[in-house]
Design an enzyme around this catalytic site. Structure first.
Site, PDB file in Angstrom:
ATOM      1  CD  GLU A   1      -2.128  -8.069   2.282  1.00 12.35           C
ATOM      2  OE1 GLU A   1      -1.813  -6.881   2.032  1.00 12.35           O
ATOM      3  OE2 GLU A   1      -2.828  -8.400   3.243  1.00 12.35           O
TER       4      GLU A   1
ATOM      5  CB  ALA B   1      -0.897  -0.007   1.237  1.00 12.97           C
TER       6      ALA B   1
ATOM      7  N   GLY C   1       0.872  -5.297   0.733  1.00  8.25           N
ATOM      8  CA  GLY C   1      -0.200  -5.450  -0.241  1.00  8.25           C
ATOM      9  C   GLY C   1       0.275  -6.024  -1.567  1.00  8.25           C
TER      10      GLY C   1
ATOM     11  CD  GLU D   1       1.378  -5.831   5.540  1.00 11.02           C
ATOM     12  OE1 GLU D   1       2.166  -6.678   6.031  1.00 11.02           O
ATOM     13  OE2 GLU D   1       0.763  -6.016   4.486  1.00 11.02           O
TER      14      GLU D   1
HETATM   15  N1  CAA Z   1       4.568   3.408  -0.296  1.00 13.70           N
HETATM   16  C1  CAA Z   1       4.995   4.608  -0.740  1.00 13.70           C
HETATM   17  N2  CAA Z   1       6.220   4.817  -1.237  1.00 13.70           N
HETATM   18  C2  CAA Z   1       7.049   3.777  -1.287  1.00 13.70           C
HETATM   19  C3  CAA Z   1       6.696   2.504  -0.823  1.00 13.70           C
HETATM   20  C4  CAA Z   1       5.367   2.330  -0.325  1.00 13.70           C
HETATM   21  N3  CAA Z   1       4.909   1.162   0.088  1.00 13.70           N
HETATM   22  N4  CAA Z   1       7.744   1.673  -0.982  1.00 13.70           N
HETATM   23  C5  CAA Z   1       8.732   2.393  -1.527  1.00 13.70           C
HETATM   24  N5  CAA Z   1       8.337   3.679  -1.693  1.00 13.70           N
HETATM   25  C6  CAA Z   1       9.093   4.780  -2.223  1.00 13.70           C
HETATM   26  C7  CAA Z   1      10.132   5.283  -1.241  1.00 13.70           C
HETATM   27  O1  CAA Z   1       9.550   6.166  -0.305  1.00 13.70           O
HETATM   28  C8  CAA Z   1      11.135   5.925  -2.151  1.00 13.70           C
HETATM   29  O2  CAA Z   1      10.660   7.197  -2.498  1.00 13.70           O
HETATM   30  P1  CAA Z   1      11.703   8.443  -2.635  1.00 13.70           P
HETATM   31  O3  CAA Z   1      12.631   8.037  -3.744  1.00 13.70           O
HETATM   32  O4  CAA Z   1      10.804   9.581  -2.983  1.00 13.70           O
HETATM   33  O5  CAA Z   1      12.390   8.562  -1.321  1.00 13.70           O
HETATM   34  C9  CAA Z   1      11.082   5.048  -3.405  1.00 13.70           C
HETATM   35  O6  CAA Z   1       9.850   4.344  -3.344  1.00 13.70           O
HETATM   36  C10 CAA Z   1      12.190   4.026  -3.462  1.00 13.70           C
HETATM   37  O7  CAA Z   1      12.181   3.315  -2.230  1.00 13.70           O
HETATM   38  P2  CAA Z   1      13.529   2.872  -1.499  1.00 13.70           P
HETATM   39  O8  CAA Z   1      14.559   3.951  -1.614  1.00 13.70           O
HETATM   40  O9  CAA Z   1      13.144   2.444  -0.115  1.00 13.70           O
HETATM   41  O10 CAA Z   1      13.964   1.656  -2.437  1.00 13.70           O
HETATM   42  P3  CAA Z   1      14.810   0.348  -2.054  1.00 13.70           P
HETATM   43  O11 CAA Z   1      15.028  -0.367  -3.342  1.00 13.70           O
HETATM   44  O12 CAA Z   1      15.969   0.701  -1.203  1.00 13.70           O
HETATM   45  O13 CAA Z   1      13.801  -0.524  -1.115  1.00 13.70           O
HETATM   46  C11 CAA Z   1      11.725  -1.566  -0.538  1.00 13.70           C
HETATM   47  C12 CAA Z   1      12.649  -1.081  -1.676  1.00 13.70           C
HETATM   48  C13 CAA Z   1      12.377  -2.723   0.219  1.00 13.70           C
HETATM   49  C14 CAA Z   1      10.450  -2.053  -1.246  1.00 13.70           C
HETATM   50  C15 CAA Z   1      11.416  -0.420   0.431  1.00 13.70           C
HETATM   51  O14 CAA Z   1      11.040   0.734  -0.327  1.00 13.70           O
HETATM   52  C16 CAA Z   1      10.310  -0.710   1.417  1.00 13.70           C
HETATM   53  O15 CAA Z   1      10.549  -1.348   2.423  1.00 13.70           O
HETATM   54  N6  CAA Z   1       9.080  -0.221   1.146  1.00 13.70           N
HETATM   55  C17 CAA Z   1       7.970  -0.330   2.052  1.00 13.70           C
HETATM   56  C18 CAA Z   1       7.435  -1.760   2.111  1.00 13.70           C
HETATM   57  C19 CAA Z   1       6.271  -1.849   3.086  1.00 13.70           C
HETATM   58  O16 CAA Z   1       6.370  -1.560   4.256  1.00 13.70           O
HETATM   59  N7  CAA Z   1       5.098  -2.319   2.566  1.00 13.70           N
HETATM   60  C20 CAA Z   1       3.914  -2.472   3.342  1.00 13.70           C
HETATM   61  C21 CAA Z   1       3.011  -1.296   3.157  1.00 13.70           C
HETATM   62  S1  CAA Z   1       1.555  -1.393   4.191  1.00 13.70           S
HETATM   63  C22 CAA Z   1       0.466  -2.387   3.356  1.00 13.70           C
HETATM   64  O17 CAA Z   1       0.763  -2.924   2.304  1.00 13.70           O
HETATM   65  C23 CAA Z   1      -0.874  -2.530   4.014  1.00 13.70           C
HETATM   66  C24 CAA Z   1      -1.713  -3.604   3.409  1.00 13.70           C
HETATM   67  O18 CAA Z   1      -1.530  -4.790   3.699  1.00 13.70           O
HETATM   68  C25 CAA Z   1      -2.828  -3.290   2.549  1.00 13.70           C
END
Ligand code: CAA
Length: 257
Positions: A111, A65, A108, A131
């Site tokens: 998922e 998400a 997500g 999450e």
């Molecule tokens: N939402 C919004 N922005 C996101 C994102 C997310 N889930 N994941 C990555 N981004 C953005 C980052 O903020 C970053 O933006 P900027 O360049 O503007 O700073 C860009 O994407 C690149 O991200 P990273 O620099 O972190 O890239 P990376 O290759 O080093 O890491 C990653 C990739 C491991 C996917 C890492 O970005 C990450 O951990 N993301 C979050 C994952 C997460 O927590 N997902 C769960 C979300 S909650 C959910 O999904 C609820 C549900 O069940 C419905």
């Protein structure tokens, strides 16, 4: 419809949706989900399409998400808009859907893959439910679909620790159907989609519906459901063609009727 966060292509009888928000690792924004759903609606309605492939980029299938969009939302906001309900459109697709996963499939994103019928993973794929690190829990079905597909032990490990699992472990525990080299992912998924699309459509749809019934019913109900669908297929012309083609040692020519 013009799309900004997904790419939509028709390749023969296969509909291909590519999640395309590279700057946010394909985070599942409201816009992206709306565009994905529009693409799915289009493929469902198109009689030329027999299967759908859903994929992302080399780096990320989807990072979950959109965290920036969720920031600042309160209970009433997400309750009134029934946040995440729209994501279930994918699970309701009746045509078979193949997920082709490379890179991160987190939260997500994992998922969404779980809502597909078959998951083909590149060796680079990483699956996780992080999450809890955001003080949330999975909200698009992982506590249920992951538990039903890989069991309690691995689900608790993924949900409670947020540990990412690689493609080999994902295949071992039954989260993915096959693992292929990253360079072969797209072609493999499209070939699987084409193979399914070449089957008799009513049979393929009923097969999907029957397997999914296993997740919703007890054994006796599920077996009865399967038997009725099996019997129903004796009403199709394709069933006669399929059996005749086997006996005449030739490929079948299905009419999807
Ligand atoms: N939402 C919004 N922005 C996101 C994102 C997310 N889930 N994941 C990555 N981004 C953005 C980052 O903020 C970053 O933006 P900027 O360049 O503007 O700073 C860009 O994407 C690149 O991200 P990273 O620099 O972190 O890239 P990376 O290759 O080093 O890491 C990653 C990739 C491991 C996917 C890492 O970005 C990450 O951990 N993301 C979050 C994952 C997460 O927590 N997902 C769960 C979300 S909650 C959910 O999904 C609820 C549900 O069940 C419905």
């Amino acid at each position: 419809m013009s799309y900004e966060t997904v790419r939509v292509e028709t390749l023969g009888s296969v509909g291909l949706v590519t999640l395309d928000r590279p700057a946010a690792r394909n985070a599942l924004s409201r816009q992206l989900i709306a565009e994905l759903n529009a693409a799915l609606d289009g493929f469902e309605a198109d009689p030329a399409i027999g299967a759908i492939v859903l994929t992302g980029s080399d780096k990320a299938f989807a990072a979950g998400a959109d965290i920036a969009e969720m920031k600042g939302l309160g209970l009433v906001d997400v309750f009134e808009n029934d946040f995440v309900a729209a994501w279930e459109r994918l699970a309701a697709v009746r045509k078979p859907v193949v997920a082709a996963v490379a890179g991160y499939a987190l939260g997500g994103g994992c998922e969404l893959a779980l809502m597909c019928d078959l998951v083909i993973a590149a060796e680079t794929a990483r699956f996780g439910q992080p999450e809890l690190s955001l003080a949330l829990i999975p909200g698009a079905g992982a506590t249920q679909r992951l538990a039903k597909s890989v069991g309690k032990a691995k689900t608790m490990d993924m949900v409670l620790t947020g540990r990412l699992i690689d493609a080999a472990e994902a295949e071992r525990i039954g989260l993915v159907s096959r693992v292929v080299p990253a360079a072969a992912l797209r072609d493999t998924a499209l070939a699987v989609g084409a193979k399914i699309a070449a089957l008799s459509r009513p049979a393929a749809l009923m097969a999907k519906e029957a397997v999914n019934r296993a997740f919703e019913s007890g054994l006796a109900d599920g077996i009865r459901y399967e038997r009725r669908l099996f019997q129903a297929l004796f009403a199709t012309r394709d069933k006669e063609e399929g059996l005749a083609a086997f006996l005449e040692k030739r490929p079948p020519r299905f009419e999807n009727r």
